[in-house]
Design an enzyme around this catalytic site. Structure first.
Site, mmCIF file in Angstrom:
data_model
loop_
_atom_site.group_PDB
_atom_site.id
_atom_site.type_symbol
_atom_site.label_atom_id
_atom_site.label_comp_id
_atom_site.label_asym_id
_atom_site.label_seq_id
_atom_site.Cartn_x
_atom_site.Cartn_y
_atom_site.Cartn_z
ATOM 1 N N ARG A 77 35.592 -27.093 5.555
ATOM 2 C CA ARG A 77 36.459 -27.809 6.484
ATOM 3 C C ARG A 77 37.363 -28.784 5.726
ATOM 4 O O ARG A 77 38.518 -28.960 6.092
ATOM 5 C CB ARG A 77 35.629 -28.579 7.515
ATOM 6 C CG ARG A 77 34.514 -27.781 8.172
ATOM 7 C CD ARG A 77 34.980 -26.496 8.829
ATOM 8 N NE ARG A 77 33.868 -25.759 9.416
ATOM 9 C CZ ARG A 77 33.803 -24.441 9.490
ATOM 10 N NH1 ARG A 77 34.795 -23.687 9.014
ATOM 11 N NH2 ARG A 77 32.764 -23.851 10.037
ATOM 12 N N LYS A 169 19.589 -25.889 7.474
ATOM 13 C CA LYS A 169 19.745 -25.013 8.629
ATOM 14 C C LYS A 169 19.482 -23.558 8.216
ATOM 15 O O LYS A 169 19.506 -23.245 7.023
ATOM 16 C CB LYS A 169 21.148 -25.160 9.222
ATOM 17 C CG LYS A 169 22.286 -24.813 8.248
ATOM 18 C CD LYS A 169 23.629 -25.140 8.856
ATOM 19 C CE LYS A 169 24.759 -24.730 7.910
ATOM 20 N NZ LYS A 169 26.088 -25.128 8.395
ATOM 21 N N HIS A 170 19.178 -22.665 9.157
ATOM 22 C CA HIS A 170 19.034 -22.838 10.595
ATOM 23 C C HIS A 170 17.570 -22.584 10.924
ATOM 24 O O HIS A 170 17.133 -21.430 10.874
ATOM 25 C CB HIS A 170 19.912 -21.866 11.361
ATOM 26 C CG HIS A 170 21.353 -21.869 10.939
ATOM 27 N ND1 HIS A 170 21.812 -21.235 9.790
ATOM 28 C CD2 HIS A 170 22.442 -22.443 11.520
ATOM 29 C CE1 HIS A 170 23.121 -21.394 9.697
ATOM 30 N NE2 HIS A 170 23.532 -22.136 10.716
ATOM 31 N N HIS A 182 26.606 -16.880 17.475
ATOM 32 C CA HIS A 182 27.822 -17.355 18.142
ATOM 33 C C HIS A 182 28.154 -16.464 19.341
ATOM 34 O O HIS A 182 28.800 -16.902 20.297
ATOM 35 C CB HIS A 182 29.018 -17.325 17.185
ATOM 36 C CG HIS A 182 28.936 -18.318 16.077
ATOM 37 N ND1 HIS A 182 28.337 -18.045 14.876
ATOM 38 C CD2 HIS A 182 29.381 -19.603 15.985
ATOM 39 C CE1 HIS A 182 28.418 -19.104 14.089
ATOM 40 N NE2 HIS A 182 29.051 -20.056 14.730
ATOM 41 N N ASP A 254 22.165 -26.307 16.568
ATOM 42 C CA ASP A 254 23.411 -25.614 16.249
ATOM 43 C C ASP A 254 24.309 -25.778 17.477
ATOM 44 O O ASP A 254 23.868 -26.288 18.522
ATOM 45 C CB ASP A 254 23.110 -24.138 15.963
ATOM 46 C CG ASP A 254 24.145 -23.486 15.055
ATOM 47 O OD1 ASP A 254 25.228 -24.073 14.863
ATOM 48 O OD2 ASP A 254 23.876 -22.388 14.537
#
Length: 499
Positions: A77, A169-170, A182, A254
């Protein structure tokens, strides 16, 4: 009482938002008790802009947790527009030098800390047991539980040394799934014995190493809970993670808006069930990033307490854990410090490169064909990747083609473009990309001297071809591949995606 419940409910939410500045509604809720915010690529333009954004949030309250999904490698990001300066987990696992992994995590942590980010939803501690896993892949350190464990620990230590809380994670392991959470609800039909020997190994090591947070997975594991996914499962989060493994830090979900939860329970009911199961913070905002979502979840939590579906004691405990982590980050804050040494990232990417077969250095203009593939939502499509742009800078006159997936069949066009030139084909997870594999087979039938650069999982036999495996598609991995192709160090390359 109503005001206090509202404040407790806000404290356990980690919402995202749109834009490069903090909207008024977000600042207002931070002042009213919102415990955390989540940042994504849409919120980042530059380190200076990001530092200004986090400073604005801290004017409302200095102990706000500012979280980000920054794994380095393919999931970045901070550098969403140019590609990461840090190789991802698979590359680090391929090198298998825990000191290097710790140094990379420290460098990335410094980059985050100087921008005012104090909570990273990383590292990924999943053991990539399923080669066809559609959502983990290069995000994992590898398929060996012990290797994943030692590098997870090194990453946690390096990141937290900079005052940035790590979030492994996860939990309890997303590596053996065939469905992207997702989009749907994965199910892992593994015994407790197998889970203990494989998936849980890195998480136990991370807990012992002092990881500050753990992120839950939206997956069903019938060995522990046949009814609810881990995010909503008290036997998994409270029974296994808290009581059996002894984890006392923050448990965060999440993204609650992901299909596995939203399409099955809805985000409001999912939030309440998660908190009741033992979650302390609810992440929401990968796709939902407005005030209405925050108010919906706040009110759902308050209503659940009033109706007896969620105890006020459990909610207060969750809010206290958020505050405890915020206090740790404030005590260890390293804001405004030096950025990470990006030379370490490039050095790590170079060490991760593996070459199979003979390789003649590219000294004359080549033709590079980059076969695109669909990435998962965690990676995103906006981050540039590849080798061609760097090879073209290093060897002027090199041409680069990136046909769409619907035009992969134009083999003759690419062969003509490569006539009299070295042909380099760049792929990503070729073993899962039938269209790319078919086109490559057609090319190789005519040009067996083709060099293949695999920037995803290098599964399968190279079948007599020269194959360069980078173990990830970060910017530094692309540079390292171009250096391998040319046989020389390339300085001053312009990042892909910049002007």
């Amino acid at each position: 009482m109503s005001q206090e419940l509202d404040r407790l409910a806000l404290a356990v939410l980690q919402p995202g938002f749109a834009g490069l500045t903090a909207p008024d509604w977000l600042r207002r809720h931070v002042a009213d008790g919102l415990g955390s915010v989540g940042l994504f690529g849409r919120n980042v333009q530059s380190p200076e802009q990001l530092a200004a954004l986090t400073a604005t949030l801290r004017k409302e309250r200095d102990d706000i947790l500012v979280a980000i999904d920054e794994e380095g490698g393919d999931v970045t990001r901070l550098e969403v527009r140019q590609g990461s300066s840090w190789p991802g987990n698979l590359a680090l696992g391929a090198v298998d030098d825990t000191d290097l992994t710790r140094a990379v995590a420290t460098g990335l942590g410094r980059d985050l800390a100087r921008c005012g980010v104090n909570f990273d939803w990383a590292p990924d501690a999943d053991v990539n047991a399923n080669p066809d896993n559609p959502v983990i892949g290069v995000r994992s350190f590898g398929a060996d539980p012990e290797l994943v464990a030692r590098h997870t620990v090194a990453y946690v230590e390096g990141l937290q040394a900079t005052g940035v809380a790590a979030c492994v994670k996860h939990f309890p392991g997303h590596g053996d799934t065939a469905v992207d959470s997702h989009l749907g609800l994965p199910r892992v039909d593994a015994s407790r014995e197998l889970l203990a020997a494989r998936d849980l190994v890195p998480f136990r090591a991370a807990v012992a190493a002092g990881a500050k947070a753990v992120m839950s997975a939206h997956i069903v594991l019938p060995a522990y809970d046949a009814e609810y996914p881990a995010t909503l499962s008290r036997p998994i989060l409270t029974g296994l993670l808290r009581e059996e493994m002894g984890f006392q830090g923050l448990i965060v979900t999440d993204g609650i808006e992901m299909g596995a939860i939203a399409d099955t329970y809805g985000i409001a009911d999912g939030t309440v069930r998660a908190l009741a199961a033992g979650v302390d913070a609810v992440c929401v905002g990968g796709g939902l990033c407005d005030e209405g979502t925050v108010l919906l979840l706040r009110d759902a939590i308050v209503t659940a307490v009033r109706e007896g579906r969620l105890s006020e004691e459990r909610l207060a405990d969750a809010a206290a854990r958020v505050a405890e982590l915020a206090a740790w980050t404030r005590e260890h804050a390293n804001r405004g410090g030096e950025p990470g040494d990006h030379a370490v990232g490039l050095a790590a990417a170079r060490r991760a490169v593996r070459v199979e077969g003979p390789l003649t250095p590219v000294t004359a203009p080549a033709h590079v064909l980059e076969l695109t593939s669909q990435t998962n939502i965690a990676v995103g499509d906006e981050t540039p990747w590849g080798v061609g742009a760097y090879l073209a800078q290093a060897v002027p006159g090199t041409t680069v083609a990136r046909p769409g997936m619907t035009t992969f069949g134009l083999v003759d066009t690419q062969l003509a473009a490569a006539d009299g030139r070295q042909l380099v084909v760049v792929v990503r997870d070729l073993h899962r990309n039938v269209a790319a594999a078919d086109m490559l087979a057609g090319i190789v039938a005519v040009r067996p001297d083709t060099v293949v650069v695999e920037m995803g999982l290098p599964y399968g036999d190279a079948q007599g071809l020269t194959r360069i495996a980078t173990h990830g598609a970060a910017r530094v991995c692309g540079i390292a591949a171009a250096e391998t192709l040319t046989g020389r160090v390339l300085d001053g390359l312009i990042p892909v995606g910049t002007e």
